[in-house]
Each structure stands twice: as structure tokens, then as C-alpha cells.
Design an enzyme around this catalytic site. Sequence first.
Site, PDB file in Angstrom:
ATOM      1  N   PHE A  74      -1.751 -63.419  -7.863  1.00  0.00           N
ATOM      2  CA  PHE A  74      -2.120 -62.483  -8.938  1.00  0.00           C
ATOM      3  C   PHE A  74      -3.588 -62.635  -9.337  1.00  0.00           C
ATOM      4  CE2 PHE A  74       2.316 -63.706  -9.555  1.00  0.00           C
ATOM      5  CZ  PHE A  74       2.950 -62.489  -9.712  1.00  0.00           C
ATOM      6  N   ALA A  75      -4.290 -63.572  -8.689  1.00  0.00           N
ATOM      7  CA  ALA A  75      -5.619 -63.962  -9.189  1.00  0.00           C
ATOM      8  C   ALA A  75      -6.698 -63.042  -8.651  1.00  0.00           C
ATOM      9  CB  ALA A  75      -5.901 -65.409  -8.779  1.00  0.00           C
ATOM     10  N   ALA A  76      -6.916 -61.947  -9.339  1.00  0.00           N
ATOM     11  CA  ALA A  76      -7.900 -60.988  -8.832  1.00  0.00           C
ATOM     12  C   ALA A  76      -8.588 -60.283  -9.997  1.00  0.00           C
ATOM     13  CB  ALA A  76      -7.200 -59.950  -7.958  1.00  0.00           C
ATOM     14  N   TYR A 142     -12.252 -51.415  -6.285  1.00  0.00           N
ATOM     15  CA  TYR A 142     -11.049 -52.190  -6.594  1.00  0.00           C
ATOM     16  C   TYR A 142      -9.944 -51.872  -5.575  1.00  0.00           C
ATOM     17  CZ  TYR A 142      -6.673 -53.396  -8.868  1.00  0.00           C
ATOM     18  OH  TYR A 142      -5.412 -53.882  -9.116  1.00  0.00           O
ATOM     19  N   HIS A 188      -7.215 -51.357 -21.002  1.00  0.00           N
ATOM     20  CA  HIS A 188      -6.004 -50.643 -20.596  1.00  0.00           C
ATOM     21  C   HIS A 188      -5.442 -49.773 -21.712  1.00  0.00           C
ATOM     22  CE1 HIS A 188      -6.157 -53.812 -17.500  1.00  0.00           C
ATOM     23  NE2 HIS A 188      -5.825 -52.778 -16.745  1.00  0.00           N
TER      24      HIS A 188
HETATM   25  N1  UFG Z   1      -7.447 -44.281 -20.528  1.00  0.00           N
HETATM   26  C1  UFG Z   1      -7.933 -43.556 -21.601  1.00  0.00           C
HETATM   27  N2  UFG Z   1      -8.489 -44.243 -22.629  1.00  0.00           N
HETATM   28  C2  UFG Z   1      -8.572 -45.606 -22.661  1.00  0.00           C
HETATM   29  C3  UFG Z   1      -8.070 -46.329 -21.575  1.00  0.00           C
HETATM   30  C4  UFG Z   1      -7.516 -45.629 -20.512  1.00  0.00           C
HETATM   31  O1  UFG Z   1      -7.882 -42.340 -21.614  1.00  0.00           O
HETATM   32  O2  UFG Z   1      -9.103 -46.161 -23.637  1.00  0.00           O
HETATM   33  C5  UFG Z   1      -6.839 -43.559 -19.415  1.00  0.00           C
HETATM   34  C6  UFG Z   1      -7.518 -43.846 -18.085  1.00  0.00           C
HETATM   35  O3  UFG Z   1      -8.602 -42.989 -17.871  1.00  0.00           O
HETATM   36  C7  UFG Z   1      -6.353 -43.616 -17.118  1.00  0.00           C
HETATM   37  C8  UFG Z   1      -5.121 -44.043 -17.912  1.00  0.00           C
HETATM   38  O4  UFG Z   1      -5.519 -44.023 -19.278  1.00  0.00           O
HETATM   39  O5  UFG Z   1      -6.248 -42.273 -16.819  1.00  0.00           O
HETATM   40  C9  UFG Z   1      -4.662 -45.436 -17.582  1.00  0.00           C
HETATM   41  O6  UFG Z   1      -5.784 -46.301 -17.628  1.00  0.00           O
HETATM   42  P1  UFG Z   1      -5.663 -47.873 -17.535  1.00  0.00           P
HETATM   43  O7  UFG Z   1      -7.057 -48.408 -17.682  1.00  0.00           O
HETATM   44  O8  UFG Z   1      -4.636 -48.371 -18.488  1.00  0.00           O
HETATM   45  O9  UFG Z   1      -5.090 -48.118 -16.083  1.00  0.00           O
HETATM   46  P2  UFG Z   1      -5.642 -47.620 -14.672  1.00  0.00           P
HETATM   47  O10 UFG Z   1      -4.798 -46.446 -14.254  1.00  0.00           O
HETATM   48  O11 UFG Z   1      -7.107 -47.433 -14.655  1.00  0.00           O
HETATM   49  O12 UFG Z   1      -5.403 -48.872 -13.762  1.00  0.00           O
HETATM   50  C10 UFG Z   1      -4.182 -49.560 -13.739  1.00  0.00           C
HETATM   51  C11 UFG Z   1      -4.444 -50.973 -13.309  1.00  0.00           C
HETATM   52  C12 UFG Z   1      -4.988 -50.988 -11.917  1.00  0.00           C
HETATM   53  C13 UFG Z   1      -4.088 -50.208 -11.000  1.00  0.00           C
HETATM   54  C14 UFG Z   1      -3.819 -48.824 -11.516  1.00  0.00           C
HETATM   55  C15 UFG Z   1      -2.828 -48.156 -10.622  1.00  0.00           C
HETATM   56  O13 UFG Z   1      -5.375 -51.602 -14.201  1.00  0.00           O
HETATM   57  O14 UFG Z   1      -5.048 -52.334 -11.512  1.00  0.00           O
HETATM   58  O15 UFG Z   1      -3.316 -48.930 -12.830  1.00  0.00           O
HETATM   59  O16 UFG Z   1      -2.317 -46.996 -11.160  1.00  0.00           O
HETATM   60  F1  UFG Z   1      -4.685 -50.075  -9.806  1.00  0.00           F
END
Ligand code: UFG
Length: 324
Positions: A74-76, A142, A188
Site C-alpha cells: 500500500f506504500a505509494a 499516478y 479527497h
Molecule cells: N473533488 C472535488 N472537490 C474536492 C475534492 C475532489 O470536486 O475538494 C472531486 C474530484 O475532482 C473528483 C472527485 O471529487 O472528481 C473525487 O476526487 P478524489 O480526490 O476524492 O478522488 P480521485 O477520483 O481523484 O482519486 C481517487 C484516489 C486515486 C484513485 C482514483 C480512482 O485518490 O488513488 O480515486 O478512481 F486512482
Amino acid sequence: MKRILVAGGAGYIGSACTEYLLDHGYEVTVYDSLVTGHFDAIDPRADFVLGDLADRDKIISVAKNGHYDGIMHFAAASLVGESMTNPSKYFRNNIANGINLADAAVEGGVKSFVFSSTAATFGQPEKTPIEEHDSQKPINPYGESKLCFEKILNWYSQIHGVKYAALRYFNAAGATENFGEAHDPETHLIPIILQVAAGTREKMMVFGDDYNTPDGSCIRDYIHILDLAQAHMLALDAPESGHYNLGTGKGLSVFEIIKATEKVTGKKINYEVAPRRAGDPDVLIACSDRIKKMLGWKPQFEDAESIIASAWNWKLKNPNGYRR
Ligand code: UFG
């Protein structure tokens, strides 16, 4: 009794998987640098080695001396947005340092390797829901780094006989009773919305309302970390190497997650629409039929509200995240 080495066991998903393994009779050693993980997120029943995967000699010596039956990785580095500004960090941590762990598996005679891969390996999907054999064309470093490591494991499996499972998580979410999501800084979606619900953040930003989706915001498939943990345990004993997508098969937009959070918490969520975040695909939804059929995976959390409720429950008990 099986002995498992969990690299990154102090992180969000690693801590929940460590707890799950211990609850199911496994012995666990957590190997973590604590750069992003938290000491208090390490299950006290696990052994702990403080170390970075960049320290090749250390991780090889831990694997050689530990007589492990399996390794979970999980270390990434895992932030899509950050990878678009600092690709070097992603290729170094997730590929170069990952190779040290794969070599440790070989040198330590470890037979099973379970890897945290991601939906981000698919890039902008050609169809929805995404199946394992769909084309993988990452649109951020990523996702590229994780896809590359999947390929490395495939060669290690063929050449060195280390069986592997690449688990492609969609959006990990939720909390167990004891372990939850606490990143610093937090990027997130769900923990950010919960900060607004808890009153520690004034408002949240919706990154883009002009995507090709019904309400214009991005759609993601949110999967509970306990369901991910179950998948990891099953994958340890998979008869052969394989790739598995992990999601609920249901997509929710950012606006839908905001509404669901308002319902769960009873709080109004203030938000503002902001420009798109670089590297975000419109829609990511998993087809997880393969792991259900091949490994008997049975997810417990099917709806976003119960996932958000578990995260809210943890947040109320740990308003400031982990102490250390
Ligand atoms: N988002 C917002 N506002 C925020 C944060 C996020 O609108 O303040 C949106 C992002 O643009 C995205 C969605 O919410 O559309 C989810 O964003 P997250 O940052 O929670 O998650 P990601 O989809 O970017 O990424 C996560 C994991 C990754 C993985 C990916 C796969 O962090 O490791 O899901 O779907 F690859």
C-alpha cells in the site's frame, strides 16, 4: 497462521487491511516510513518496522528474516492532482521503490504479492462500467506509475514465480470503527465534505461542473475500505496471478455525494464551483464481476450513504484525525 508483511500499513487503506487481517487470525508486520502514514493508525496488535521502501537493504532484510507468506503493498504516493505537478515523485515512489519491495519478495521467498492498483490505470475509459481487459491508457503520472508496476509484477511472476494480484480500486472511502481517513493536506472528496459538515472548513470546491455527465460534475464509484480489505485477504490465496477491479458498480457525482452527506450528517454543505482539476476523467465506474466470480468477493457496503455514515462516525470520534 499466516504471516503477512504490510508495506504502508500506517496509511488509510493499509491500516484497515492490517486490522482486518489481524481480526482473521493472520500475523502482521507493518513496514511504513510514517511520511504520510500515522503511528496511531497502526493496529497495536501488529509488529512495526519504521522504514522507507527507498531503503532497499532494509526492506530486503525484513523480508528475508520474516518468513512471510504474503506481502501487501500500500506504500505509494496516491494523489492524481499532485502527480500532474510532480511526476518524478510518482515514478520514484511507485516504481523505483516498488521494485525494492518486489525484489524483497523474491529474496525472501514470499509467494504471494497483493498490489494496490487503481482505476487511474484506465485513464478516460472507453466504456462504462470498466472491465479488467478494457484498454489502459492513463491520463496522469499516478495512473501511469501504477500501470507500470502492474507490468513489472507480471514479469516477476513469470520469471521469479511470485504470484500477484493487482487490485484496481476505484474510490476508496469510509472508515472502520478504529481507523479512518486523515491526510494532511486533505484532498479527497468525502473527508473534505465532512470537514465542512463538522464546521472546520467553511466551504468546499466542486472541481468542474462542465463534465460530460448528467449534472456536469465528475462521477466516481465509492467503495468501502472494509470491502477492499476483504478483497485483499481473498487475493492472498488466489490460485494464480490476476487483475481485479474493485468498486460497487454504482457511480455518484460530486453533487450527489454532497446531497448524500447532507442527509447523513443533517448539515448544510456550503460549496462553490471551481475550475476542473487537471487529470480528472469524467466517469469511473467498476465492473467487479470478475473478483466476485473468481475469488468469491462479497461486498457489504452497497450504497454511498452507509459508506459516508461510517466516515462521519469515525470523524465524530476523531475530530482532529490521528494524534501522531
Ligand atoms: N473533488 C472535488 N472537490 C474536492 C475534492 C475532489 O470536486 O475538494 C472531486 C474530484 O475532482 C473528483 C472527485 O471529487 O472528481 C473525487 O476526487 P478524489 O480526490 O476524492 O478522488 P480521485 O477520483 O481523484 O482519486 C481517487 C484516489 C486515486 C484513485 C482514483 C480512482 O485518490 O488513488 O480515486 O478512481 F486512482
